[in-house]
Design an enzyme around this catalytic site. Structure first.
Site, PDB file in Angstrom:
ATOM      1  N   SER A 139      29.255  -3.694  69.699  1.00 50.40           N
ATOM      2  CA  SER A 139      30.128  -4.208  70.756  1.00 50.40           C
ATOM      3  C   SER A 139      29.317  -4.304  72.041  1.00 50.40           C
ATOM      4  O   SER A 139      28.325  -3.573  72.219  1.00 50.40           O
ATOM      5  CB  SER A 139      31.314  -3.260  70.967  1.00 50.40           C
ATOM      6  OG  SER A 139      32.022  -3.580  72.159  1.00 50.40           O
ATOM      7  N   TYR A 152      34.537   5.749  71.549  1.00 52.44           N
ATOM      8  CA  TYR A 152      34.309   4.396  71.045  1.00 52.44           C
ATOM      9  C   TYR A 152      33.022   3.806  71.619  1.00 52.44           C
ATOM     10  O   TYR A 152      32.167   3.300  70.871  1.00 52.44           O
ATOM     11  CB  TYR A 152      35.486   3.483  71.379  1.00 52.44           C
ATOM     12  CG  TYR A 152      35.244   2.047  70.968  1.00 52.44           C
ATOM     13  CD1 TYR A 152      35.292   1.677  69.626  1.00 52.44           C
ATOM     14  CD2 TYR A 152      34.920   1.070  71.911  1.00 52.44           C
ATOM     15  CE1 TYR A 152      35.032   0.373  69.231  1.00 52.44           C
ATOM     16  CE2 TYR A 152      34.670  -0.236  71.525  1.00 52.44           C
ATOM     17  CZ  TYR A 152      34.722  -0.580  70.184  1.00 52.44           C
ATOM     18  OH  TYR A 152      34.456  -1.870  69.798  1.00 52.44           O
TER      19      TYR A 152
END
Length: 259
Positions: A139, A152
């Site tokens: 990401s 995360y």
């Protein structure tokens, strides 16, 4: 010769789009997710459109034994994986000390442990054949710490660092490791993580476009594929290394606060 791609998290979002792209190119698939019904529907759809075969494998990657079971199933079935696409992952919003520890440990299990284990197992075969491609979905969050999504962001930083290191270790082989680093993308991720109520998820990238960029980058053997960012987000990404963290972190926190 047909190439077989194994895709985790293939039932929706980027994973499902990656499955479509590979099928369109005439490749067979091994699709993995928790939702058997969605995988069976995907199998029927792709096999009816293209002259390919789709193997469905229902697994929960939070389970420690799942990666080894996947590998053993593939070997027992006599299948050869040519492209390993570690797409499965999820996030969660909130202050770390207020979140349930089991939820964050499950996130680590999927985002880090399962990805690492599957890469280890299948890379052994790639090295023996001296061919293969790996696409690990990270990401753009990997580029900075993420207050309110501490685990995360950290997990995606691991994916990027791990993948880049492997790519260099394999420099003398015909094996490539590509990292896909999208911005906020149309998928179930926002709804499941709670991020759909934040400023980060205002302008979402197309899952199909992100998947196309990732797949093409994998085929070209690129190191990193950063995609799904608006022009302003691209600019901000370039400024991250130059911005003091005392200025950067409050801005990231504010972007992830529920409005």
């Amino acid at each position: 010769m047909k190439k077989t791609a194994l895709i985790t998290g293939a039932s929706s979002g980027i994973g499902k789009e990656l499955a479509h792209i590979h099928a369109q190119k005439g490749g067979d698939l091994i699709v993995i997710a928790r939702s058997e019904n969605k995988l069976i529907a995907l199998k029927k759809e792709l096999e009816s459109k293209y002259a390919i075969h789709v193997t469905v494998l229902t697994k929960d990657l939070t389970e420690p034994e799942a990666p080894q079971e996947i590998y053993e199933y593939v070997k027992t079935a006599g299948l050869q994986v040519d492209y390993l696409i570690n797409n499965a992952g999820f996030g969660g919003l909130g202050k770390f000390h207020q979140r349930k520890l089991k939820d964050d440990l499950s996130m680590i299990a999927v985002n880090i442990t399962a990805l690492t284990s599957l890469t280890h197992y299948f890379l052994q075969d790639f090295v023996k054949r001296n061919e293969g491609k790996i696409l690990n979905v990270s990401s753009s969050a990997a580029l900075t710490p993420g207050p309110l999504q501490a685990v995360y962001y950290a997990s995606k930083a691991y994916v990027t660092s791990f993948s880049n290191a492997l790519a260099e270790e394999l420099y003398a082989t015909n094996i490539t490791v590509t990292t896909l680093m999208p911005g906020a993308t149309e998928s179930k991720f926002g709804e499941v993580s709670g991020m759909d109520k934040t400023a980060v998820f205002v302008n979402l990238a197309s899952a199909q476009k992100v998947a196309e960029d990732g797949y093409n980058g994998m085929m070209e053997g690129k190191l990193d594929v950063i995609t799904g960012l608006s022009p302003i987000q691209k600019l901000l990404t370039k400024l991250i290394p130059l911005t003091p963290k005392k200025i950067l972190l409050p801005q990231i926190r504010k972007m992830q606060e529920v409005s």
